[in-house]
Design an enzyme around this catalytic site. Structure first.
Site, PDB file in Angstrom:
ATOM      1  N   LYS A 231       3.710 -14.298   5.654  1.00 15.41           N
ATOM      2  CA  LYS A 231       4.019 -15.383   4.719  1.00 15.41           C
ATOM      3  C   LYS A 231       5.537 -15.474   4.636  1.00 15.41           C
ATOM      4  O   LYS A 231       6.136 -15.294   3.567  1.00 15.41           O
ATOM      5  CB  LYS A 231       3.368 -15.046   3.360  1.00 15.41           C
TER       6      LYS A 231
ATOM      7  N   ASP B 107      -5.941  -6.336   5.160  1.00 13.26           N
ATOM      8  CA  ASP B 107      -7.091  -5.945   4.350  1.00 13.26           C
ATOM      9  C   ASP B 107      -7.927  -7.176   4.011  1.00 13.26           C
ATOM     10  O   ASP B 107      -9.145  -7.207   4.180  1.00 13.26           O
ATOM     11  CB  ASP B 107      -6.577  -5.276   3.074  1.00 13.26           C
TER      12      ASP B 107
ATOM     13  N   TYR C 158       0.807  -1.219   0.000  1.00  9.85           N
ATOM     14  CA  TYR C 158       0.000   0.000   0.000  1.00  9.85           C
ATOM     15  C   TYR C 158       0.840   1.269   0.000  1.00  9.85           C
ATOM     16  O   TYR C 158       0.294   2.362  -0.020  1.00  9.85           O
ATOM     17  CB  TYR C 158      -0.903   0.029   1.245  1.00  9.85           C
TER      18      TYR C 158
ATOM     19  N   ASP D 139      -2.068 -17.942   4.577  1.00  7.17           N
ATOM     20  CA  ASP D 139      -2.987 -18.852   3.869  1.00  7.17           C
ATOM     21  C   ASP D 139      -3.633 -19.811   4.865  1.00  7.17           C
ATOM     22  O   ASP D 139      -4.856 -20.012   4.871  1.00  7.17           O
ATOM     23  CB  ASP D 139      -2.261 -19.602   2.750  1.00  7.17           C
TER      24      ASP D 139
END
Ligand code: NAD
Length: 357
Positions: A187, A245, A124, A221
């Protein structure tokens, strides 16, 4: 004590849900003096910018604002006003509680998670390079064959400072709100440097709270799957911007959807309260949109202002109206075309009536 609060109605469904929320807050027992400020596409012509300085000055002065959603035109025009506000005021923490209220249409009953999303960096940050530009070519050369010629490129900065600040915020939030655990989500198995740094810093911060707040790490995930399988295992979740988000929307879906998901953007000494959802342009001006997410954002605001009784009264009234399931908007009915659904302002009337009981 009277609190002075900046009120930004926003656009799309913003003004109508804001009117509903404002009436509910005014009837909660807290004394608020509203300073109404307009931002977004509609003020562009008058001020030459969708986010005039006097709006920012008002928020800096009052330290607290409540805001309706603001549309971001796609492809042309300005960058998101919502993102610009967070940057201009350094609102580094986005806090999104996702709590189940009995009566809400959901497959789940036992959900009470709070997502703490880093708000200032990650993908972002707006560091993007268009395909074929000299900068994109330079980066492509640095990447030694890992980036194709016809790629546009976005850069993902993750810093020690912002990571430490957000994880610390999550632990302090957990302590202040009698929470038991913080889960860091990233991640890091794939993005070893950026997300690896986030985890390393998170572990350092977690060590300062050992024995008081538990800490664990779950890959993003896996987190999405865990949330839909056993959401009751989770409490406070902290993560970088983009994961925050996406996971916020997953969690909002678990507790009845965007219509009931409140939020806050918080920095040092300044806080803006706003729903997770956007401006839903297709419902603009129809008195159809669900005001609950903005009203619950108002409940968060009242707690932030120290108005605990007013906040509890308003939250109880929202919960009672939802539990009864009669005077609620279309999206909270078992069928979307249910003719007994009420409008935005009628749902606010029902909440105000429930506060008076
Ligand atoms: P959206 O949240 O506006 O809508 C997603 C879906 O949820 C739509 O079907 C919509 O009708 C429905 N919905 C949303 N809020 C609702 C409510 N209160 N009651 C009933 N139904 C509701 O997302 P979008 O369509 O992706 O975005 C529309 C615009 O809002 C875009 O310009 C986007 O940039 C902007 N946006 C602003 C904010 C913000 O102001 N913080 C946040 C997200 C999106």
């Amino acid at each position: 004590m009277t609190h002075r609060v900046t009120l930004i109605p926003g656009d799309g469904i913003g003004p109508e849900i804001m009117e509903a929320a404002r009436r509910c807050i005014d009837n909660s027992g807290a004394s608020i003096e509203w300073e109404v400020q307009e931002a977004g596409a509609d003020v562009m012509e008058k001020y030459g910018t969708p986010l005039p300085d006097h709006v920012l000055d008002s928020i800096r002065r009052n330290k607290v604002a409540i805001k309706g959603p603001i549309t971001t035109p796609i492809g042309t025009g300005f960058r998101s006003v919502n993102v610009a506000l967070r940057h201009a005021l350094n609102l580094y923490a986005c806090v999104r509680p996702c709590k189940y209220y009995p009566g809400v249409r959901s497959l789940y009953r036992d959900v009470d998670v709070v997502i703490v999303r880093e708000n200032t960096e990650d993908l972002y940050a707006g560091v993007e390079f268009e395909m074929g530009t000299p900068q994109a070519k330079q980066i492509q050369a640095l990447a030694e064959g890992k980036i194709p010629d016809d790629a546009a490129i976005s850069i993902k900065p993750i810093s020690v400072t912002a990571s430490r600040r957000i994880v610390k915020y999550a632990f302090e939030y957990a302590l202040a709100n009698n929470r038991r655990k913080v889960t860091a989500v990233a991640k890091a198995n794939i993005m070893k440097y950026t997300d690896g740094l986030f985890y390393r810093v998170a572990r350092e911060v977690a060590a300062e709270y050992e024995g008081r707040i538990a800490y664990e790490e779950v890959l993003v995930d896996n987190m999405c799957m865990q949330l839909v399988q056993k959401p009751e295992l989770y409490d406070v979740l902290v993560m970088p911007n983009l994961y925050g988000d996406i996971v916020s929307d997953v969690a909002a879906g678990l507790v009845g959807g965007l219509g009931v998901a409140p939020g806050a953007n918080i920095g040092d000494g300044i806080a803006i309260f706003e729903p997770t959802h956007g401006s839903a342009p297709k419902y603009k001006g129809q008195n159809k949109a669900n005001p609950t997410a903005l009203i619950l954002s108002g409940v968060m605001m009242l707690r932030h202002l120290g108005e605990m009784e007013a906040a509890d009264r308003l939250e109880r009234a929202v919960a009672a109206v939802i539990a009864e399931g009669k005077q609620v908007t279309y999206d909270m009915k078992p069928r979307r075309d249910d003719p007994t659904a009420v409008g935005t302002s009628e749902m606010a009337d029902a909440i105000i009536a429930a506060m008076e009981k």
